[in-house]
Design an enzyme around this catalytic site. Structure first.
Site, PDB file in Angstrom:
ATOM      1  CG  ASP A  38      34.100  29.338  96.843  1.00 31.15           C
ATOM      2  OD1 ASP A  38      34.276  30.355  96.158  1.00 31.15           O
ATOM      3  OD2 ASP A  38      35.008  28.800  97.496  1.00 31.15           O
ATOM      4  CB  SER A 152      44.705  34.168  82.471  1.00 33.57           C
ATOM      5  OG  SER A 152      45.710  35.009  82.995  1.00 33.57           O
ATOM      6  CE1 TYR A 165      45.142  31.086  86.755  1.00 33.08           C
ATOM      7  CE2 TYR A 165      46.437  32.679  85.497  1.00 33.08           C
ATOM      8  CZ  TYR A 165      45.277  32.333  86.158  1.00 33.08           C
ATOM      9  OH  TYR A 165      44.225  33.216  86.213  1.00 33.08           O
ATOM     10  N   GLY A 166      49.321  29.206  82.997  1.00 34.01           N
ATOM     11  CA  GLY A 166      49.252  29.644  81.606  1.00 34.01           C
ATOM     12  C   GLY A 166      48.800  28.534  80.677  1.00 34.01           C
ATOM     13  CE  LYS A 169      42.504  30.606  84.399  1.00 31.21           C
ATOM     14  NZ  LYS A 169      41.090  30.262  84.660  1.00 31.21           N
ATOM     15  CB  ALA A 197      39.811  41.338  89.216  1.00 30.59           C
ATOM     16  NE  ARG A 200      40.148  33.063  97.890  1.00 37.09           N
ATOM     17  CZ  ARG A 200      39.886  31.981  98.614  1.00 37.09           C
ATOM     18  NH1 ARG A 200      40.259  31.930  99.882  1.00 37.09           N
ATOM     19  NH2 ARG A 200      39.249  30.959  98.091  1.00 37.09           N
TER      20      ARG A 200
END
Length: 310
Positions: A38, A152, A165-166, A169, A197, A200
Site C-alpha cells: 500500500d 468494475s 476509471y471506466g 477497468k 463495497a 473510502r
C-alpha cells in the site's frame, strides 16, 4: 469443502484499507503468507504513508500469520520489482497476486484534465500490468499462479463522471482475456472481480447505511473463490452486499452479406438478424470472431457454387 491457502504466498496491492485490507486479512486467516502492499495515499493518489499497511501486518501477526509490508507505487515498475524480489528473498515463491490498488479522479469528461485521465490509467492499468509482469515468469517456472484483476461495473456498463476509471477497468478485462490464453499451459489462472463495497473510495458516493451494507468482507468472500487451487479461469465475478453474479461478453451469431450488397443500407436492413440473441456465445479468443466470419463466407461461396452446378 474448506478453501485453504496454507503454504501459499500472496501479494495484495492497495491492502492498507478497504477491500485490499479485507482480502489480505482473510487470505492470512486461511493460511497464506501475505505481502501487504500500500502506498497509503489519499483516494486521489496523492501523498504516501506506511502506517496502514504496517497495521495490517500487525493484525496478521497477532492472529499467528506471516506478513510483510511494502510501499511500492504499483505504477512504478522498479518499485514493484523490488517488492517481488523481497517476497522471493523471504518466501521463495509467489502463488497469488491480487491487483486491487486504485484511485479515483472523478469528473465529467468535459471538466476532466488529461493528467487526471492518465493518472487513473497508470494506477489501474499499468499498475496491474507492472505487478503481473513482475510475477509472471516466477509463476511460469512454478507451473502455478492465480491472478485476480479488479474491474468494475463502471467499466462494463459506464458511470457518469468516470470516463477515466471506466476505461481503465475495461482495459484490465482485455489484459485478463489475453493472459488467460498465454498462461494456460503453465497453470496460471486469471480472473476478475467487479466489487461494490463501502470503502473510502465510495464512502461519499453512497448514504452511510448503504455503505455499511456493502461491507468489504462480503466481496472478499467471493474474491477468495477466484484465487485458490480450484479457481475458475477467465471468470468475471460481481459481488456486493451479499449479492454474487457473473458477467460475460457474448457475441451474436450474426449474418453474412455478399460482397455486391456490402453497404450500410443492407447492414441496417439486416439489423434484426445480426442482433438476434439465439445461438450467441462467449468467444474463447479474438481469432474465433474472424474464424466465424470466414466460415460464413465459405458457406455462402459453397452454396453459390452448388447453385451454379444445378
Amino acid at each position: 469443502m474448506t478453501i485453504s491457502f496454507a503454504g501459499k504466498v500472496a501479494i495484495v496491492t492497495g491492502a492498507g484499507n478497504g477491500l485490499g485490507r479485507s482480502h489480505a486479512l482473510e487470505l492470512a486467516r486461511r493460511g497464506a503468507k501475505v505481502v501487504v502492499n500500500d502506498l497509503d495515499g489519499a483516494r486521489d493518489g496523492s501523498g504516501a504513508s506506511s502506517a496502514a499497511s504496517q497495521e495490517v501486518v500487525q493484525l496478521i501477526e497477532e492472529m499467528g500469520g506471516e506478513a510483510i509490508s511494502h510501499g511500492a507505487n504499483v505504477a512504478n515498475f522498479d518499485e514493484v520489482q523490488d517488492m517481488v524480489q523481497q517476497t522471493m528473498d523471504k518466501w521463495g515463491r509467489v502463488d497469488i497476486l491480487i491487483n486491487n490498488a486504485g484511485i479515483l479522479r472523478d469528473k465529467s469528461f468535459s471538466k476532466m484534465t488529461l493528467d487526471d485521465f492518465k493518472l487513473v490509467m497508470d494506477v489501474h492499468v499499468m499498475g496491474s500490468v507492472n505487478c503481473t509482469k513482475a510475477v509472471w515468469e516466477i509463476m511460469k517456472q512454478q507451473n502455478y499462479g492465480r491472478i485476480v484483476m479488479t474491474t468494475s461495473s463502471s467499466g462494463m456498463y459506464g458511470n457518469f463522471g468516470q470516463a477515466n476509471y471506466g476505461a481503465a477497468k475495461m482495459a484490465v478485462i482485455g489484459l485478463m482475456n489475453t493472459l488467460v490464453l498465454e498462461g494456460a499451459k503453465n497453470n496460471i489462472n486469471i480472473n476478475a472481480l467487479a466489487p461494490t463495497a463501502g470503502t473510502r473510495m465510495t464512502e461519499d458516493l453512497m448514504p452511510e447505511e448503504i455503505v455499511k451494507a456493502f461491507s468489504p468482507e462480503a466481496v472478499t468472500a467471493g474474491m477468495l473463490t477466484l484465487c485458490d487451487e480450484d479457481a475458475p479461469n477467465r471468470f468475471i465475478l460481481c459481488a456486493g452486499a451479499g449479492g454474487y453474479s457473473s458477467a460475460s461478453i457474448f457475441e451474436t451469431e450474426g449474418c453474412f452479406i455478399p460482397k455486391t450488397s456490402q453497404n450500410p443500407e443492407t447492414v441496417r436492413q439486416n439489423w434484426a438478424l445480426l442482433t438476434a440473441q439465439e445461438n450467441q456465445q462467449s468467444l474463447l479468443s479474438g481469432a474465433k470472431q474472424g474464424e466465424k466470419f470466414v466460415m460464413k463466407a465459405m458457406a455462402f461461396m459453397k452454396s453459390q457454387q452448388q447453385s451454379q452446378q444445378q
